[in-house]
Design an enzyme around this catalytic site. Structure first.
Site, PDB file in Angstrom:
ATOM      1  N   CYS A   1       0.831  -1.211   0.000  1.00 22.00           N
ATOM      2  CA  CYS A   1       0.000   0.000   0.000  1.00 22.00           C
ATOM      3  C   CYS A   1       0.865   1.261   0.000  1.00 22.00           C
ATOM      4  O   CYS A   1       1.459   1.607   1.020  1.00 22.00           O
ATOM      5  CB  CYS A   1      -0.910  -0.021   1.228  1.00 22.00           C
ATOM      6  SG  CYS A   1      -1.879   1.470   1.424  1.00 22.00           S
TER       7      CYS A   1
ATOM      8  N   CYS B   1      -0.541   4.117   2.255  1.00 18.33           N
ATOM      9  CA  CYS B   1      -0.285   3.924   3.692  1.00 18.33           C
ATOM     10  C   CYS B   1       1.180   4.190   4.030  1.00 18.33           C
ATOM     11  O   CYS B   1       1.487   4.823   5.034  1.00 18.33           O
ATOM     12  CB  CYS B   1      -0.600   2.489   4.122  1.00 18.33           C
ATOM     13  SG  CYS B   1      -2.049   1.771   3.367  1.00 18.33           S
ATOM     14  N   ASP B   2       2.089   3.662   3.217  1.00 17.94           N
ATOM     15  CA  ASP B   2       3.499   3.614   3.621  1.00 17.94           C
ATOM     16  C   ASP B   2       4.443   4.496   2.803  1.00 17.94           C
ATOM     17  O   ASP B   2       5.597   4.682   3.204  1.00 17.94           O
ATOM     18  CB  ASP B   2       3.997   2.152   3.555  1.00 17.94           C
ATOM     19  CG  ASP B   2       3.203   1.268   4.504  1.00 17.94           C
ATOM     20  OD1 ASP B   2       2.851   1.757   5.593  1.00 17.94           O
ATOM     21  OD2 ASP B   2       2.922   0.112   4.162  1.00 17.94           O
TER      22      ASP B   2
END
Ligand code: NAP
Length: 305
Positions: free
Chosen positions: A132, A135-136
């Protein structure tokens, strides 16, 4: 007993809920955590009509959930672990031991990212290995990352990573991308994105965190160790259909087989979105499937009377 249980709260599930609520069916949507689905991790959805500047996956799903709630769709947390579709009433068993009976079901459980299955992938998950970018990605500011895959997800998400990382190696097993042309053009025109053609990742290496990724060129057979702080894997998806076992017909990859009315092989059971064996997996196709599935469920209930 409900008229309809919708399993899954991504774009397909919520749309089926919107249509079924407007048809005044007694419907409940079951979702494992919170509504959203895979699209939540997409930072920009550019091809869903009505949003000329694009919209984030998160905002799009918030809007769909709000619309469903305004129409009084009942949304509950629940994980369906097994089903019995053999009789006229459909039976669902939940992980908390609850049992539900319903006249019809719409399966909208979507899909999950496929794993590469190489050494280091599990060990460094959350410590450099990710599925992701939204997200990261921000953790990799000014760092070097490796991304894997050649489809829409790999290219779109790698482009997103270039906003943070100083360099993104995109490793693809062939010499041509599968992704949409517009994404290909952007990828090939981006200085921070380096294509590693005809190559596969054979291991992800490090001590506490990812330090390098070993990449093998399939044409030359030569392996190289690329220094990298992260490895993002986007090599396709697998359907969330394990709980169905033999209750409906699945294709060889496990996607649910339907006809044009979204009917599965079990009467009264329909499927919509990424879990279905469909030639295109988009928010636009998921919502289209779901509108048809809800209408089909409504017609099916009429025939039961
Ligand atoms: P995908 O289209 O199935 O692409 C998977 C990619 O991973 C392919 O390039 C494939 O290579 C490669 N691959 C598969 N297994 C591999 C392995 N073991 N090792 C190395 N590479 C491997 O999957 P996706 O990109 O996740 O997309 C899923 C669906 O969502 C698609 O229908 C896609 O169109 C849709 N989607 C659309 C958008 C958008 O419209 N913007 C964005 C994201 C996703 P080959 O090409 O050689 O097969």
């Amino acid at each position: 007993m409900r008229d309809l249980i919708i399993i899954g709260g991504g774009p397909a599930g919520l749309t089926a809920g919107i249509y079924a609520s407007r048809a005044r069916l007694d419907v409940q949507l079951l979702e494992m955590t919170a509504p959203g689905g895979q699209i939540l991790v997409s930072d920009l959805v550019e091809n869903y009509p009505g949003f000329p500047g694009g919209i984030s996956g998160g905002e799009l799903m918030e809007r769909m959930a709000e619309q469903a709630r305004r129409l009084d769709l009942s949304i509950a947390v629940g994980e369906v672990t097994s089903v019995d579709f053999s009789g006229p009433l459909k039976k669902l068993a939940l992980s908390d031991g609850k049992k539900i009976e319903t006249k019809t079901v719409i399966i909208a459980t979507g899909a999950t990212p496929r794993k590469l299955g190489v050494p280091g992938e599990n060990r460094f998950y959350g410590r450099g290995v990710s599925y992701c970018a939204t997200c990261d990605g921000p953790f990799f500011r000014d760092k070097v990352v490796v991304a894997v895959g050649g489809g829409d997800t790999a290219v779109q998400e790698s482009l997103f990573l270039t906003k943070f990382a100083k360099k993104v190696h995109l490793v693809h097993r062939r010499d041509a991308l599968r992704a949409a042309r517009i994404l290909q053009e952007r990828a090939l025109g981006n200085d921070k994105l380096v294509m590693e053609w005809d190559s596969v990742v054979t291991s992800i290496n490090g001590n506490d965190d990812v330090e390098s990724v070993t990449v093998k060129n399939l044409k030359t057979g030569k392996a190289r160790e690329l220094a990298a702080d992260g490895c993002f894997v986007w090599v396709g998806i697998e359907p969330n259909s394990g709980f169905l076992k033999d209750a409906v017909k699945l294709d060889e990859q496990g996607f649910v087989v339907t006809d044009a009315t979204m009917a599965t092989s079990a009467p009264g059971v329909f499927a919509a979105g990424d879990v279905r064996n469909t030639p295109l997996r988009q928010v636009a196709t998921a919502v289209g499937d779901a509108a048809i599935a809800a209408m089909s469920a409504e017609h099916y209930i009429e025939t039961m009377k």
